[in-house]
Design an enzyme around this catalytic site. Structure first.
Site, PDB file in Angstrom:
ATOM      1  N   ARG A 253      -1.575  -0.167   5.315  1.00  0.00           N
ATOM      2  CA  ARG A 253      -0.242   0.009   4.729  1.00  0.00           C
ATOM      3  C   ARG A 253       0.748   0.359   5.832  1.00  0.00           C
ATOM      4  O   ARG A 253       0.465   1.208   6.682  1.00  0.00           O
ATOM      5  CB  ARG A 253      -0.275   1.130   3.688  1.00  0.00           C
ATOM      6  CG  ARG A 253       1.120   1.568   3.235  1.00  0.00           C
ATOM      7  CD  ARG A 253       1.046   2.630   2.171  1.00  0.00           C
ATOM      8  NE  ARG A 253       2.107   3.617   2.317  1.00  0.00           N
ATOM      9  CZ  ARG A 253       2.311   4.653   1.502  1.00  0.00           C
ATOM     10  NH1 ARG A 253       1.507   4.836   0.469  1.00  0.00           N
ATOM     11  NH2 ARG A 253       3.289   5.507   1.718  1.00  0.00           N
TER      12      ARG A 253
ATOM     13  N   CYS B 166       5.825  10.854   0.656  1.00  0.00           N
ATOM     14  CA  CYS B 166       5.771   9.754  -0.305  1.00  0.00           C
ATOM     15  C   CYS B 166       6.481   8.549   0.295  1.00  0.00           C
ATOM     16  O   CYS B 166       7.546   8.675   0.923  1.00  0.00           O
ATOM     17  CB  CYS B 166       6.442  10.178  -1.611  1.00  0.00           C
ATOM     18  SG  CYS B 166       6.733   8.803  -2.765  1.00  0.00           S
TER      19      CYS B 166
ATOM     20  N   ASN C  16       3.779  -3.029  -4.153  1.00  0.00           N
ATOM     21  CA  ASN C  16       3.704  -1.760  -4.877  1.00  0.00           C
ATOM     22  C   ASN C  16       4.859  -1.678  -5.870  1.00  0.00           C
ATOM     23  O   ASN C  16       5.986  -1.350  -5.504  1.00  0.00           O
ATOM     24  CB  ASN C  16       3.765  -0.595  -3.889  1.00  0.00           C
ATOM     25  CG  ASN C  16       3.608   0.751  -4.574  1.00  0.00           C
ATOM     26  OD1 ASN C  16       3.207   0.827  -5.738  1.00  0.00           O
ATOM     27  ND2 ASN C  16       3.929   1.820  -3.871  1.00  0.00           N
TER      28      ASN C  16
ATOM     29  N   HIS D 251      -6.734   1.970   1.191  1.00  0.00           N
ATOM     30  CA  HIS D 251      -5.611   1.627   2.061  1.00  0.00           C
ATOM     31  C   HIS D 251      -5.219   2.858   2.858  1.00  0.00           C
ATOM     32  O   HIS D 251      -5.286   3.993   2.370  1.00  0.00           O
ATOM     33  CB  HIS D 251      -4.437   1.020   1.286  1.00  0.00           C
ATOM     34  CG  HIS D 251      -3.680   1.953   0.398  1.00  0.00           C
ATOM     35  ND1 HIS D 251      -2.855   2.957   0.860  1.00  0.00           N
ATOM     36  CD2 HIS D 251      -3.602   2.016  -0.956  1.00  0.00           C
ATOM     37  CE1 HIS D 251      -2.298   3.592  -0.160  1.00  0.00           C
ATOM     38  NE2 HIS D 251      -2.745   3.054  -1.280  1.00  0.00           N
TER      39      HIS D 251
END
Length: 330
Positions: free
Chosen positions: A194, A159, A247, A149
């Site tokens: 993503r 992050c 996720n 991804h």
């Protein structure tokens, strides 16, 4: 040295060849280059999950040992987190510090020893041009990875569950996806887009972005930092038939919904990127503190695998039998 041959036609260097290679060639662990392509395995699992309404659990493995352990427990798909590589292999934060080769080293080690398809986090593609993205895809395929991804953050990424993320234009992300799709040699290699745009651009704009990502060739979507189940539903309704990943990382922005809950809003994959790593970290923290304070592991033995439990994970006794056979004088 001259070339020799092992059973199965694998060429090796002389009689002193690395025993590890010989044992692996005989099929104790790992993919060994046989059977379905890794990407085809992952696609089948995702298709099954979509058809049955039972999301595929994809579990994080920061190294080959964890991958083997997950397989022993019946997990069918593995994941290598970019943040996990940074943390466990380099001791760095998830701020774009890792390189392509850093991730490839861990990916190769995992695919060498496991049979479950491996999905890998490639951040923004490891470079500033489409050629970097293409090289990343080529190298991941060569490493036996099932899919990747890639995200729409800027190269100096963060992050996905931290603030101040910056997003590239839809056009730039489309170029990344197009480059990735063009670079794959195996058409079954799984390319997931993503988006981190939800936090800064909102739901409607993020859905529109993803329509372009799918049109560019993305096989599936990973919508990061979702905070409301109905947001998944918006994506699944706007892009019917496109596999959607949730996720379910701990201690982040996304609540830890159940498989049943995410299934009802169109999710077909549930990701647990660092669950095992966090558990390992906590156990190690207890052990290190106990050793320092009490001078012995005896008070915390419940946190340790026994030697035999470790042997079971790596099939140690099967390896040893092979060694005995090669060293036998008969």
């Amino acid at each position: 040295r001259g070339m020799g041959m092992l059973r199965g036609g694998t060429a090796v260097m002389g009689s002193s060849t690395n025993m590890h290679h010989q044992v692996r060639t005989m099929g104790i662990n790992g993919q060994g280059g046989k059977g379905k392509a890794p990407g085809a395995k992952l696609r089948e699992l995702v298709e099954e999950a979509t058809a049955t309404g039972k999301p595929l659990q994809i579990v994080g493995a920061v190294n080959a040992y964890c991958g083997l352990m997950a397989e022993k427990k019946g997990h069918k798909a593995l994941y290598l987190s970019g943040g996990g590589v940074a943390l466990s292999s380099l001791g760095y934060p998830d701020l774009g510090v890792t390189t392509l080769e850093d991730v490839l080293v861990d990916a190769r080690r995992i695919t060498r020893q496991t049979t479950a398809p491996l999905l890998v986090d490639i951040d923004t593609g490891f470079g500033t041009t489409i050629f970097n993205v293409q090289r990343t895809i080529e190298d991941m395929e060569a490493a036996g990875v099932a899919g990747v991804h890639m995200e729409d953050q800027v190269v100096a990424k963060r992050c996905g569950h931290r603030p101040n993320k910056q997003i590239v234009s839809t056009e730039e992300m489309v170029h990344r996806i197009t480059a990735a799709v063009d670079a794959r040699r195996d058409p079954s290699f799984f390319i997931m887009a993503r988006t981190d745009a939800l936090a800064s651009e909102g739901l409607e704009a993020s859905v529109e972005r993803c329509k372009h990502y799918v049109a560019a060739g993305a096989d599936a979507l990973f919508v990061e930092a979702v905070t409301d189940l109905q947001e998944y539903k918006a994506f699944s309704e706007a892009l019917p038939g496109v596999p959607l990943l949730s996720n379910l990382t701990e201690f982040g922005k996304t609540p830890l919904w159940s498989l049943d809950e995410v299934s009802k809003v169109g999710v077909s994959m549930a990701l647990y990127p660092l669950s095992a790593f966090r558990a390992m970290s906590k156990a190690a923290d207890v052990v290190f503190e106990t050793l320092k304070e009490q001078g012995s592991c005896v008070p915390c033995m419940d946190h340790l695998h026994t030697r035999e439990q470790t042997y079971q994970v790596i099939d140690y006794h099967a390896w040893e039998k092979k060694l005995d056979k090669f060293q036998s004088s008969d």
